[in-house]
Design an enzyme around this catalytic site. Structure first.
Site, PDB file in Angstrom:
ATOM      1  N   MET A  32       3.469   7.400   5.609  1.00  0.00           N
ATOM      2  CA  MET A  32       2.613   7.015   6.735  1.00  0.00           C
ATOM      3  C   MET A  32       2.506   5.511   6.946  1.00  0.00           C
ATOM      4  SD  MET A  32       1.890   9.801   8.063  1.00  0.00           S
ATOM      5  CE  MET A  32       2.067  11.501   7.605  1.00  0.00           C
ATOM      6  N   CYS A  33       3.353   4.736   6.287  1.00  0.00           N
ATOM      7  CA  CYS A  33       3.332   3.282   6.466  1.00  0.00           C
ATOM      8  C   CYS A  33       4.138   2.865   7.690  1.00  0.00           C
ATOM      9  CB  CYS A  33       3.905   2.587   5.231  1.00  0.00           C
ATOM     10  SG  CYS A  33       2.795   2.625   3.826  1.00  0.00           S
ATOM     11  N   HIS A  34       3.641   1.854   8.371  1.00  0.00           N
ATOM     12  CA  HIS A  34       4.334   1.308   9.531  1.00  0.00           C
ATOM     13  C   HIS A  34       5.472   0.388   9.081  1.00  0.00           C
ATOM     14  CE1 HIS A  34       0.379   2.342  11.197  1.00  0.00           C
ATOM     15  NE2 HIS A  34       1.005   2.471  12.353  1.00  0.00           N
ATOM     16  N   MET A  43       0.152  -2.010   0.951  1.00  0.00           N
ATOM     17  CA  MET A  43       1.133  -1.068   0.410  1.00  0.00           C
ATOM     18  C   MET A  43       2.444  -1.766   0.081  1.00  0.00           C
ATOM     19  SD  MET A  43      -0.484   1.618  -0.060  1.00  0.00           S
ATOM     20  CE  MET A  43       0.934   2.449  -0.747  1.00  0.00           C
ATOM     21  N   GLU A  44       2.805  -2.757   0.862  1.00  0.00           N
ATOM     22  CA  GLU A  44       4.028  -3.515   0.591  1.00  0.00           C
ATOM     23  C   GLU A  44       3.908  -4.288  -0.721  1.00  0.00           C
ATOM     24  OE1 GLU A  44       4.243  -2.119   4.646  1.00  0.00           O
ATOM     25  OE2 GLU A  44       2.612  -3.046   3.528  1.00  0.00           O
ATOM     26  N   ASP A  77      14.220   0.072 -16.167  1.00  0.00           N
ATOM     27  CA  ASP A  77      15.605   0.549 -16.054  1.00  0.00           C
ATOM     28  C   ASP A  77      16.581  -0.360 -16.780  1.00  0.00           C
ATOM     29  OD1 ASP A  77      17.855   2.140 -14.944  1.00  0.00           O
ATOM     30  OD2 ASP A  77      18.236   0.270 -13.856  1.00  0.00           O
TER      31      ASP A  77
END
Length: 145
Positions: free
Chosen positions: A61-63, A100-101, A115
């Site tokens: 749901m992120c733009h 969110m970014e 990793d």
């Protein structure tokens, strides 16, 4: 997605952080450039930047945003164990925030460290990923306690 077309454009900045707990062997290998996959911090920085730029492809749901800047820094903390602290800062001028970014960038950087070092020890622990601060937008500023 939430409609943000009625929101005012403003400068928005978000900072996030997380840490990776590593062994002394991994700490030494990273700091002395002995990881077979390459320069861990440089690769993790690039991964974090790529993650910030592609957050809308990972979080449904992120733009999609035009980011003006992404900064990722690393700091070792060896007081109570060996921790690689990762801090991200993301900026844009737009109608929605970049929390969110920033969080996605911190997470991707930490996962990249894992990793690249897992051949030495799979027992590394990625600790608390959190929003440190944000500014801009209708809801105003936020600073974590």
């Amino acid at each position: 997605m939430v409609d943000v077309s009625n929101k005012e454009v403003s400068v928005r900045i978000a900072k996030a952080q997380c840490s990776v707990e590593v062994t002394e062997e991994i700490y030494t290998a990273i700091t002395e450039g002995q990881i077979k996959k390459g320069d861990v911090l440089s690769v993790a920085q690039i991964a974090g930047i790529m993650a910030a730029k592609n957050t809308h492809q990972i979080i449904p749901m992120c733009h999609p945003l035009s980011l003006s800047g992404v900064d990722i820094s690393f700091r070792w903390d060896t007081e109570k164990g060996i921790f690689l602290n990762i801090v991200t800062e993301v900026k844009t001028k737009g109608q929605t925030g970049v929390e969110m970014e920033a969080l996605t960038a911190a997470s991707a950087a930490a996962l990249t460290v894992y990793d690249m070092c897992k051949a030495l020890d799979k027992g590394m622990v990625i600790h608390e990923t959190k929003l440190v601060s944000k500014s801009g937008g209708k809801s105003g500023d936020y600073v974590a306690e």
